[in-house]
Design a protein around this motif. Structure first.
Motif, PDB file in Angstrom:
ATOM      1  N   ARG A  32      -9.386   6.844  -4.284  1.00  0.00           N
ATOM      2  CA  ARG A  32     -10.135   8.092  -4.146  1.00  0.00           C
ATOM      3  C   ARG A  32      -9.468   9.075  -3.194  1.00  0.00           C
ATOM      4  NH1 ARG A  32     -14.254  10.138  -0.896  1.00  0.00           N
ATOM      5  NH2 ARG A  32     -14.252   8.236   0.362  1.00  0.00           N
ATOM      6  N   LEU A  33      -9.203   8.665  -1.956  1.00  0.00           N
ATOM      7  CA  LEU A  33      -8.650   9.598  -0.978  1.00  0.00           C
ATOM      8  C   LEU A  33      -7.196   9.976  -1.262  1.00  0.00           C
ATOM      9  CD1 LEU A  33     -10.291   8.435   2.373  1.00  0.00           C
ATOM     10  CD2 LEU A  33     -10.933  10.328   0.874  1.00  0.00           C
ATOM     11  N   PRO A  34      -6.330   9.040  -1.676  1.00  0.00           N
ATOM     12  CA  PRO A  34      -4.973   9.459  -2.023  1.00  0.00           C
ATOM     13  C   PRO A  34      -4.925  10.484  -3.164  1.00  0.00           C
ATOM     14  CG  PRO A  34      -5.027   7.101  -1.638  1.00  0.00           C
ATOM     15  CD  PRO A  34      -6.450   7.559  -1.645  1.00  0.00           C
ATOM     16  N   LEU A  35      -5.739  10.282  -4.203  1.00  0.00           N
ATOM     17  CA  LEU A  35      -5.768  11.263  -5.289  1.00  0.00           C
ATOM     18  C   LEU A  35      -6.359  12.582  -4.807  1.00  0.00           C
ATOM     19  CD1 LEU A  35      -6.765   9.066  -8.360  1.00  0.00           C
ATOM     20  CD2 LEU A  35      -4.661  10.411  -8.109  1.00  0.00           C
ATOM     21  N   ARG A  36      -7.351  12.527  -3.936  1.00  0.00           N
ATOM     22  CA  ARG A  36      -7.925  13.758  -3.401  1.00  0.00           C
ATOM     23  C   ARG A  36      -6.873  14.543  -2.634  1.00  0.00           C
ATOM     24  NH1 ARG A  36     -13.598  14.061  -0.139  1.00  0.00           N
ATOM     25  NH2 ARG A  36     -14.276  13.276  -2.174  1.00  0.00           N
ATOM     26  N   ALA A  37      -6.012  13.841  -1.890  1.00  0.00           N
ATOM     27  CA  ALA A  37      -4.963  14.524  -1.135  1.00  0.00           C
ATOM     28  C   ALA A  37      -3.997  15.256  -2.074  1.00  0.00           C
ATOM     29  CB  ALA A  37      -4.203  13.526  -0.272  1.00  0.00           C
ATOM     30  N   VAL A  38      -3.681  14.637  -3.203  1.00  0.00           N
ATOM     31  CA  VAL A  38      -2.804  15.289  -4.192  1.00  0.00           C
ATOM     32  C   VAL A  38      -3.491  16.525  -4.762  1.00  0.00           C
ATOM     33  CG1 VAL A  38      -1.618  15.012  -6.399  1.00  0.00           C
ATOM     34  CG2 VAL A  38      -1.634  13.126  -4.753  1.00  0.00           C
ATOM     35  N   LEU A  39      -4.756  16.386  -5.114  1.00  0.00           N
ATOM     36  CA  LEU A  39      -5.496  17.525  -5.662  1.00  0.00           C
ATOM     37  C   LEU A  39      -5.597  18.649  -4.629  1.00  0.00           C
ATOM     38  CD1 LEU A  39      -8.326  15.544  -7.463  1.00  0.00           C
ATOM     39  CD2 LEU A  39      -6.535  16.887  -8.577  1.00  0.00           C
ATOM     40  N   ARG A  75       0.848  -1.193   0.000  1.00  0.00           N
ATOM     41  CA  ARG A  75       0.000   0.000   0.000  1.00  0.00           C
ATOM     42  C   ARG A  75       0.884   1.244   0.000  1.00  0.00           C
ATOM     43  NH1 ARG A  75      -5.535  -0.080   1.077  1.00  0.00           N
ATOM     44  NH2 ARG A  75      -6.375  -2.195   1.185  1.00  0.00           N
ATOM     45  N   TYR A  76       0.333   2.328  -0.586  1.00  0.00           N
ATOM     46  CA  TYR A  76       1.143   3.522  -0.826  1.00  0.00           C
ATOM     47  C   TYR A  76       0.383   4.798  -0.503  1.00  0.00           C
ATOM     48  CZ  TYR A  76       4.272   0.435  -3.453  1.00  0.00           C
ATOM     49  OH  TYR A  76       5.127  -0.572  -3.824  1.00  0.00           O
ATOM     50  N   ARG A  77       1.141   5.770   0.038  1.00  0.00           N
ATOM     51  CA  ARG A  77       0.666   7.144   0.090  1.00  0.00           C
ATOM     52  C   ARG A  77       1.055   7.820  -1.228  1.00  0.00           C
ATOM     53  NH1 ARG A  77       3.346   6.026   4.764  1.00  0.00           N
ATOM     54  NH2 ARG A  77       2.071   5.955   6.665  1.00  0.00           N
ATOM     55  N   LEU A  78       0.323   8.857  -1.600  1.00  0.00           N
ATOM     56  CA  LEU A  78       0.696   9.630  -2.787  1.00  0.00           C
ATOM     57  C   LEU A  78       1.244  10.981  -2.340  1.00  0.00           C
ATOM     58  CD1 LEU A  78      -2.127   8.924  -5.403  1.00  0.00           C
ATOM     59  CD2 LEU A  78       0.149   7.910  -5.225  1.00  0.00           C
ATOM     60  N   ASP A  79       2.540  11.161  -2.553  1.00  0.00           N
ATOM     61  CA  ASP A  79       3.181  12.430  -2.243  1.00  0.00           C
ATOM     62  C   ASP A  79       3.022  13.341  -3.468  1.00  0.00           C
ATOM     63  OD1 ASP A  79       5.308  14.462  -2.217  1.00  0.00           O
ATOM     64  OD2 ASP A  79       6.041  13.422  -0.440  1.00  0.00           O
ATOM     65  N   PRO A  80       2.430  14.535  -3.327  1.00  0.00           N
ATOM     66  CA  PRO A  80       2.187  15.398  -4.484  1.00  0.00           C
ATOM     67  C   PRO A  80       3.443  15.786  -5.248  1.00  0.00           C
ATOM     68  CG  PRO A  80       0.947  16.168  -2.583  1.00  0.00           C
ATOM     69  CD  PRO A  80       1.878  15.107  -2.088  1.00  0.00           C
ATOM     70  N   GLU A  81       4.575  15.790  -4.564  1.00  0.00           N
ATOM     71  CA  GLU A  81       5.821  16.199  -5.201  1.00  0.00           C
ATOM     72  C   GLU A  81       6.684  15.029  -5.650  1.00  0.00           C
ATOM     73  OE1 GLU A  81       6.306  19.258  -5.880  1.00  0.00           O
ATOM     74  OE2 GLU A  81       4.691  20.133  -4.687  1.00  0.00           O
ATOM     75  N   HIS A  82       6.581  13.894  -4.969  1.00  0.00           N
ATOM     76  CA  HIS A  82       7.511  12.791  -5.217  1.00  0.00           C
ATOM     77  C   HIS A  82       6.841  11.489  -5.650  1.00  0.00           C
ATOM     78  CE1 HIS A  82      10.624  15.343  -3.531  1.00  0.00           C
ATOM     79  NE2 HIS A  82       9.853  15.561  -2.485  1.00  0.00           N
ATOM     80  N   GLY A  83       5.537  11.459  -5.716  1.00  0.00           N
ATOM     81  CA  GLY A  83       4.857  10.258  -6.180  1.00  0.00           C
ATOM     82  C   GLY A  83       4.562   9.268  -5.074  1.00  0.00           C
ATOM     83  N   PRO A  84       4.302   8.014  -5.429  1.00  0.00           N
ATOM     84  CA  PRO A  84       3.934   6.998  -4.429  1.00  0.00           C
ATOM     85  C   PRO A  84       5.046   6.742  -3.419  1.00  0.00           C
ATOM     86  CG  PRO A  84       3.371   6.273  -6.656  1.00  0.00           C
ATOM     87  CD  PRO A  84       4.211   7.493  -6.813  1.00  0.00           C
ATOM     88  N   ARG A  85       4.662   6.656  -2.158  1.00  0.00           N
ATOM     89  CA  ARG A  85       5.587   6.317  -1.073  1.00  0.00           C
ATOM     90  C   ARG A  85       5.034   5.090  -0.364  1.00  0.00           C
ATOM     91  NH1 ARG A  85      10.479   9.202  -1.143  1.00  0.00           N
ATOM     92  NH2 ARG A  85      10.098  11.437  -1.401  1.00  0.00           N
TER      93      ARG A  85
END
Length: 251
Positions: free
Chosen positions: A210-217, A163-173
């Motif tokens: 849904r929520l990871p992409l929302r966090a990036v947006l 599972r991954y977080r989405l960092d808006p600057e660096h991508g999946p973590r």
């Protein structure tokens, strides 16, 4: 600046004074444009009013004066998608997102093309959740802030089982551990790889995006959320309450 038969999509329109509208459109060559449409509320202006509804594809003539342009003429290119229920809410969402993210008076051919594509997907009745996740991915790409969903931020290939977080600057973590309640904020590796290859994932994996992409947006919206997110949240709470209050089926 003059606009002559400029192609655009209508993002938003609201009444202004007694007989006019303030309209926001998205064009390929000039990005987001604010228009003042004067005297459109009369009985003989119904075709013009219809052309200025959200989701409508138009060609318009206008003259730029300061921040807003004066609309001289507009005509519909085709019929806007007729959306109902959740699809109508999705249409409101895509318009609000473009309204907030698209800069004024800056060429946006890629974003214009992305909007045209999602508009036709809504018209065709394609699965809403997948349509919106693809749209979010493509909007970020069109604005030059997209992510590589096949590679983690450290350069490693995405593990389908992780599972991954989405960092808006660096991508999946990659998430090495999960705090209580954090799981719903993490995308599955399978979902990220599906998004990268444009192949619809299973329902559980799709929901994890849904929520990871929302966090990036939200990052690119400078931390200020969307009204459509509030509406979606209220709708979800109402639906859950209705399920809980419904009488149990007999038999």
């Amino acid at each position: 600046m003059r606009y002559i038969t400029e192609p655009a999509f209508v993002l938003h329109a609201r009444p202004w004074r007694e007989t006019s509208l303030l309209v926001e459109v998205l064009s390929a060559e000039h990005g987001r444009i604010g228009l003042v449409a004067r005297g459109v509320q009369g009985p003989k202006k119904h075709l013009l009013r219809a052309a200025l509804q959200p989701l409508q594809s138009i060609r318009f003539d206008g003259e730029q004066r300061g921040e807003l342009a004066q609309l001289r003429a507009a005509e519909a290119v085709d019929a806007a998608p007729l959306l109902h229920g959740d699809a109508a809410l999705a249409g409101f969402y895509i318009n609000e997102l473009c309204l907030r993210l698209a800069p004024r008076q800056a060429p946006q051919p890629e974003l214009h093309a992305v909007y045209a594509q999602v508009r036709e997907r809504l018209r065709a009745g394609e699965p809403l959740a997948w349509t919106l996740r693809r749209f979010e991915r493509d909007v970020l790409d069109a604005l030059g802030v997209g992510l590589d969903y096949a590679l983690a931020g450290e350069g490693d290939a995405i593990d389908p089982a992780a599972r991954y977080r989405l960092d808006p600057e660096h991508g999946p973590r990659r998430a090495l551990g999960e705090r209580a309640g954090e799981r719903r904020e993490l995308a599955t590796g399978r979902a990220l790889l599906a998004l990268a290859s444009d192949a619809q994932p299973g329902s559980e994996d799709l929901a994890s995006l849904r929520l990871p992409l929302r966090a990036v947006l939200l990052h690119h919206l400078s931390g200020r959320g969307l009204k459509s997110w509030e509406m979606l949240g209220a709708l979800g709470r109402l639906t859950a309450a209705q399920r809980c209050s419904a009488p149990a089926a007999s038999g």
